[in-house]
Design an enzyme around this catalytic site. Structure first.
Site, PDB file in Angstrom:
ATOM      1  N   TYR A  39     -11.459   1.023  10.236  1.00 24.03           N
ATOM      2  CA  TYR A  39     -12.671   1.212   9.461  1.00 24.03           C
ATOM      3  C   TYR A  39     -13.018   0.348   8.386  1.00 24.03           C
ATOM      4  CZ  TYR A  39      -8.625   3.542   6.947  1.00 24.03           C
ATOM      5  OH  TYR A  39      -7.622   3.852   6.349  1.00 24.03           O
ATOM      6  N   LYS A  40     -12.301  -0.689   8.232  1.00 32.39           N
ATOM      7  CA  LYS A  40     -12.869  -1.635   7.185  1.00 32.39           C
ATOM      8  C   LYS A  40     -13.675  -2.725   7.813  1.00 32.39           C
ATOM      9  CE  LYS A  40      -8.280  -0.729   4.905  1.00 32.39           C
ATOM     10  NZ  LYS A  40      -8.772   0.090   3.777  1.00 32.39           N
ATOM     11  N   ASP A  65       1.438  -5.390   8.126  1.00 28.27           N
ATOM     12  CA  ASP A  65       0.267  -4.618   8.052  1.00 28.27           C
ATOM     13  C   ASP A  65      -0.875  -5.326   7.823  1.00 28.27           C
ATOM     14  OD1 ASP A  65      -1.758  -2.893   6.779  1.00 28.27           O
ATOM     15  OD2 ASP A  65      -0.447  -1.703   6.115  1.00 28.27           O
ATOM     16  N   PHE A  84       1.072  -1.224  -0.126  1.00 28.64           N
ATOM     17  CA  PHE A  84       0.038   0.028  -0.001  1.00 28.64           C
ATOM     18  C   PHE A  84       0.934   1.166  -0.043  1.00 28.64           C
ATOM     19  CE2 PHE A  84      -2.975   3.219   1.934  1.00 28.64           C
ATOM     20  CZ  PHE A  84      -4.014   3.081   1.045  1.00 28.64           C
ATOM     21  N   ARG A 141     -12.269  -3.862  -7.323  1.00 27.41           N
ATOM     22  CA  ARG A 141     -12.196  -4.711  -6.025  1.00 27.41           C
ATOM     23  C   ARG A 141     -13.537  -5.100  -5.834  1.00 27.41           C
ATOM     24  NH1 ARG A 141      -8.246  -2.520  -1.556  1.00 27.41           N
ATOM     25  NH2 ARG A 141      -9.875  -1.014  -1.564  1.00 27.41           N
TER      26      ARG A 141
END
Length: 419
Positions: A241-242, A216, A139, A390
């Site tokens: 927040y995912k 991560d 990322f 995605r």
């Protein structure tokens, strides 16, 4: 663990197949625990932002009056001061496989990663080592952060260049480890392809070379079982927040292995991480526990929503959540092969379930334009350059029929362009 019912046969049409899977889903009732979106017919972006739980909506509404409004500053003495640690322990227990006293909550993922990387590089165990291993597909914040730290500290980045659809393997890592390796920083689930790394084996290889490992966990925490203590992981960080449904910008968590907590001195020394913060002393002395990794005043309001999602995850169990995740992604792949591959779509995610997280990426040159059209129809995946969609499938809130609706909407959009 609840054992899922047998999957329906592939002979059923897509609508009937999805309906049968939903009917057999032992976690189906959890979908009613989330706030619905009136204009969304298929939410396929839970790997970017999870839906709010209904309990969290109530908690947030009440907090302004019963928490903040009623208790005022007394709230700090009653619970808020300890929340970065009590919530950290809850995350550790429910989704990280971590014993108490090793996890904290507080800053953005970028800031938490910065703290952990900088602290790790100063550890005497890696003194004199000057290489940091990272992959080119990681990322952006991970890569950008390491570029800055390497320049700042005179370190050298060793870049891995894995197959974009396959991700980083133990063999890839083994080829670059050596006596100069200080730290390996990788994502457990690749943000684009969804590749699930072999964290235990890569951690073992790094340790055998005398290096530290930082994982991560942004795309795995809450969707893929994690066992940080059992794997011997040194450090980890991830957003909330995912799949933890903490809301936009909810703070990240950080994990520090118990044996390292008091060896590490984090670089952003703030009053809330001090040994006696309310003494307001003239010099900084770190807290003896994991609190030392907290810096400034914690964002209490932003820590509220994820507490209710953690309750749902604990109730369902990570094994059952993972089982549904696998079935959701399998349906997405089956429907992609059936409906989209004939139109030129390519699968950019691992097909083997054991090497795949909870999202599937598909590629087509037209997808940059297709995504905006899908959003207008209430079908919400996300777009990743150069031309990937995605399909992010959050197991407790996503139905199998949403997957079917989403893939069929992509097909319809491509067919319109072919006319």
């Amino acid at each position: 663990m609840t054992t899922p019912a047998a999957a329906p046969t592939a002979e059923l049409d897509p609508a009937a197949r999805a309906a049968a899977l939903d009917a057999a889903d032992p976690l189906a009732a959890y979908r009613d625990r989330f706030v619905p979106s009136d204009d969304v017919v298929a939410y396929l972006d839970g790997n970017s932002l999870g839906r709010p739980t209904k309990a969290a909506a109530e908690r947030l509404a009440q907090f302004a009056t019963t928490g903040w409004g009623a208790r005022l500053i007394r709230g700090w003495d009653e619970s808020w001061y300890e929340l970065p640690l009590t919530l950290g322990d809850r995350i550790g227990d429910v989704v990280l496989g971590a014993a108490p006293g090793q996890t904290f909550v507080g800053d953005s993922t970028t800031v938490v990663l910065y703290k952990l990387v900088r602290a790790a590089l100063d550890l005497p165990a890696v003194a004199g080592r000057d290489e940091i291993v990272v992959d080119s597909g990681n990322f952006p914040t991970d890569r950008y952060l390491l570029e800055g730290i390497a320049a700042e500290r005179g370190k050298r980045l060793v870049w891995l260049h894995p197959d974009p659809a396959a991700g980083v393997t133990p063999a890839d890592v083994a080829t670059v480890l050596g006596e100069r390796t200080a730290l390996v920083l990788l994502s457990h689930v690749a943000y684009r392809s969804g590749h699930l790394a072999d964290a235990p084996e890569i951690t073992r290889l790094a340790h055998d070379a005398g290096a530290l490992v930082l994982w991560d966990l942004c795309h795995s925490a809450g969707a893929v079982p994690v066992a940080l203590d059992a794997w011997g992981v040194d450090l980890a960080a991830g957003c909330t927040y995912k799949y933890l449904n903490g809301g936009p910008g909810s703070p990240a968590f950080g994990y520090v292995r118990a044996g390292l907590v008091e060896q590490l001195r984090q670089p952003i020394q703030g009053w809330m991480g001090a040994d006696a913060p309310f003494e307001m002393g003239p010099a900084y002395a770190p807290h003896p526990g994991v609190r030392r990794f907290v810096s400034g005043t914690p964002p209490i309001t932003s820590m509220l929503a994820m507490q209710d999602m953690l309750d749902l995850i604990a109730g369902a169990g990570m094994d059952a959540i993972r089982a549904k995740s696998v079935r959701l992604t399998e349906l997405a792949l089956d429907l992609t092969d059936e409906l989209l591959v004939p139109l030129g779509v390519e699968v950019a995610s691992p097909r083997e379930a054991g090497r795949r997280g909870s999202h599937v990426t598909i590629d087509h040159p037209a997808f940059a334009d297709v995504v905006g059209e899908l959003w207008q129809q209430g079908v919400v995946p996300d777009f990743r350059r150069p031309h990937g969609i995605r399909l992010g499938l959050s197991p407790l809130s996503t139905s199998f029929d949403e997957v079917r609706v989403g893939v069929e909407a992509v097909r319809a959009a491509l067919l319109r362009r072919a006319d």
